[in-house]
Design a protein around this motif. Structure first.
Motif, PDB file in Angstrom:
ATOM      1  N   ILE A 138      90.833  71.949  40.875  1.00  0.00           N
ATOM      2  CA  ILE A 138      89.646  72.751  41.160  1.00  0.00           C
ATOM      3  C   ILE A 138      88.504  71.826  41.522  1.00  0.00           C
ATOM      4  CG2 ILE A 138      88.946  72.860  38.706  1.00  0.00           C
ATOM      5  CD1 ILE A 138      87.989  75.790  39.355  1.00  0.00           C
ATOM      6  N   ASP A 139      87.729  72.233  42.536  1.00  0.00           N
ATOM      7  CA  ASP A 139      86.505  71.496  42.860  1.00  0.00           C
ATOM      8  C   ASP A 139      85.531  72.468  43.501  1.00  0.00           C
ATOM      9  OD1 ASP A 139      87.164  71.789  45.536  1.00  0.00           O
ATOM     10  OD2 ASP A 139      87.676  69.686  45.867  1.00  0.00           O
ATOM     11  N   GLN A 140      84.469  71.939  44.105  1.00  0.00           N
ATOM     12  CA  GLN A 140      83.442  72.805  44.683  1.00  0.00           C
ATOM     13  C   GLN A 140      84.006  73.731  45.757  1.00  0.00           C
ATOM     14  OE1 GLN A 140      80.641  69.756  45.970  1.00  0.00           O
ATOM     15  NE2 GLN A 140      79.071  70.778  44.737  1.00  0.00           N
ATOM     16  N   ALA A 141      84.989  73.258  46.494  1.00  0.00           N
ATOM     17  CA  ALA A 141      85.496  74.021  47.634  1.00  0.00           C
ATOM     18  C   ALA A 141      86.473  75.124  47.239  1.00  0.00           C
ATOM     19  CB  ALA A 141      86.168  73.079  48.624  1.00  0.00           C
ATOM     20  N   GLY A 142      87.187  74.928  46.133  1.00  0.00           N
ATOM     21  CA  GLY A 142      88.175  75.936  45.756  1.00  0.00           C
ATOM     22  C   GLY A 142      89.089  75.454  44.652  1.00  0.00           C
ATOM     23  N   ALA A 143      90.224  76.114  44.535  1.00  0.00           N
ATOM     24  CA  ALA A 143      91.149  75.776  43.446  1.00  0.00           C
ATOM     25  C   ALA A 143      92.568  76.093  43.872  1.00  0.00           C
ATOM     26  CB  ALA A 143      90.800  76.561  42.187  1.00  0.00           C
TER      27      ALA A 143
ATOM     28  N   ASN B 127      81.109  77.729  49.658  1.00  0.00           N
ATOM     29  CA  ASN B 127      81.224  76.298  49.968  1.00  0.00           C
ATOM     30  C   ASN B 127      82.288  76.066  51.024  1.00  0.00           C
ATOM     31  OD1 ASN B 127      79.332  75.562  47.955  1.00  0.00           O
ATOM     32  ND2 ASN B 127      80.915  75.874  46.417  1.00  0.00           N
ATOM     33  N   ASN B 128      82.499  77.050  51.907  1.00  0.00           N
ATOM     34  CA  ASN B 128      83.572  76.908  52.895  1.00  0.00           C
ATOM     35  C   ASN B 128      83.239  75.805  53.898  1.00  0.00           C
ATOM     36  OD1 ASN B 128      82.552  78.327  55.611  1.00  0.00           O
ATOM     37  ND2 ASN B 128      81.757  79.455  53.853  1.00  0.00           N
ATOM     38  N   MET B 129      84.310  75.214  54.443  1.00  0.00           N
ATOM     39  CA  MET B 129      84.154  74.063  55.330  1.00  0.00           C
ATOM     40  C   MET B 129      83.363  74.400  56.590  1.00  0.00           C
ATOM     41  SD  MET B 129      87.825  72.186  55.207  1.00  0.00           S
ATOM     42  CE  MET B 129      88.394  71.285  53.779  1.00  0.00           C
TER      43      MET B 129
ATOM     44  N   ALA C  16      92.905  82.527  49.370  1.00  0.00           N
ATOM     45  CA  ALA C  16      92.910  81.994  50.726  1.00  0.00           C
ATOM     46  C   ALA C  16      94.320  81.784  51.261  1.00  0.00           C
ATOM     47  CB  ALA C  16      92.154  80.670  50.757  1.00  0.00           C
TER      48      ALA C  16
ATOM     49  N   PHE D 130      92.771  79.202  46.247  1.00  0.00           N
ATOM     50  CA  PHE D 130      91.547  80.016  46.285  1.00  0.00           C
ATOM     51  C   PHE D 130      90.417  79.217  46.920  1.00  0.00           C
ATOM     52  CE2 PHE D 130      94.044  81.750  42.847  1.00  0.00           C
ATOM     53  CZ  PHE D 130      93.866  83.119  42.981  1.00  0.00           C
ATOM     54  N   SER D 131      89.561  79.934  47.639  1.00  0.00           N
ATOM     55  CA  SER D 131      88.387  79.299  48.230  1.00  0.00           C
ATOM     56  C   SER D 131      87.142  79.785  47.501  1.00  0.00           C
ATOM     57  CB  SER D 131      88.297  79.685  49.716  1.00  0.00           C
ATOM     58  OG  SER D 131      87.069  79.262  50.260  1.00  0.00           O
TER      59      SER D 131
END
Lengths: 167, 128
Positions: free
Chosen positions: A98-103, A134-136, A72, A129-130
């Motif tokens: 890192i989480d659900q949305a990206g890293a 789970n994008n916003m 991203a 990274f996305s």
């Protein structure tokens, strides 16, 4: 087929770190378009892509490649030396967050000349990274994982990491 | 940590995440409208704030997300009364006064996130 800019994975610490190498060859047409002081060089942009593929596999492996991991943002890239044909590039990537949305990842790029054994630092790259499902914005993407295609799995199999890609 | 100290650290976060100069990062500067942040920058900012202040931020806690998924919150591209009430309850760090009776277009919601919003958020989290 996606264009691979790493040849093989040499180290993997699950969820933390992945190291890959790339042997730079005159057989690659792209080098012949990048000549500095008479030497063909590996374009910096493709070294960033090589790091993105290394770090992308690392991030993808944490979800067994179920997430679609998309580069991203290049948060920071500092490359100070050229790499030429006959040399080897080493990409060493680490996950910072890192989480659900990206890293977010950070990594170093080193080079080793054809006749030498020592690695020299070329630079550092930080990437974001996305996980695009789970994008916003809530945008929907195709169900199949178009990011980690068959040739990525081939790289994993070559490194003895095929089990990471099993569902 | 004092509010001034939080503000200085937020300046550094935005300098790194958005490539803006620290003097552009004024308290009332909007992340999107004034500092040019795009949606992916929000994730970058979340990660950097977590690292800087050493706490975790849940998805949707700092920035509004997936508003359009709920028709009770957004209708015809604008935030409904229910949507605004939900945001005010969940996001106490954001000042929604300007859209109470003004333009509630969903595309404008991001403009409400200011540098002050981030400082408020960190202050609330640290007081936690």
């Amino acid at each position: 087929m996606r264009w691979l800019w790493i040849d093989c994975i040499t180290e993997h610490e699950e969820g933390k770190r992945l190291v890959a190498i790339k042997n730079v060859s005159l057989a690659e047409d792209v080098l012949h378009d990048h000549v500095v002081q008479g030497k063909t060089i590996m374009p910096f942009s493709l070294m960033i892509e090589g790091m993105a593929q290394t770090a992308g596999i690392l991030v993808g492996s944490t979800s067994r490649f179920k997430e679609k991991v998309i580069l991203a943002k290049i948060s920071k890239a500092s490359l100070d030396f050229d790499v030429t044909a006959g040399e080897t590039i080493r990409y060493d990537a680490t996950i910072d967050r890192i989480d659900q949305a990206g890293a977010s990842t950070s990594g170093t790029i080193d080079r080793r000349c054809a006749s030498g054994e020592a690695w020299e630092r070329v630079g550092r790259v930080e990437l974001l990274f996305s996980h695009i499902d789970n994008n916003m914005a809530g945008t929907e993407f195709p169900a199949h994982n178009f990011v980690f295609s068959a040739n990525f799995k081939m790289v994993l199999e070559t490194a003895g990491l095929a089990s990471l890609a099993e569902n | 940590m004092s509010r001034d100290a939080i503000f200085e650290k937020i300046q550094e976060v935005l300098d790194d995440a958005l490539g803006v100069d620290e003097d552009e990062v004024t308290p009332n500067a909007s992340l999107t409208a004034d500092l040019g942040a795009e949606s992916i920058d929000f994730l970058d900012i979340v990660f950097r704030i977590e690292k800087t202040f050493d706490f975790k931020i849940s998805q949707g806690e700092l920035f509004p997300e997936n508003l359009t998924d709920n028709p009770d919150w957004v209708a015809d591209g604008k935030l409904t009364d229910a949507g605004l009430a939900m945001l005010k309850e969940r996001m106490t760090h954001v000042d929604f006064a300007s859209i109470e009776d003004g333009d509630r277009s969903i595309s404008k919601i991001g403009d409400l996130i200011t540098v002050n919003s981030l400082v408020n958020f960190v202050e609330i989290k640290l007081a936690g």
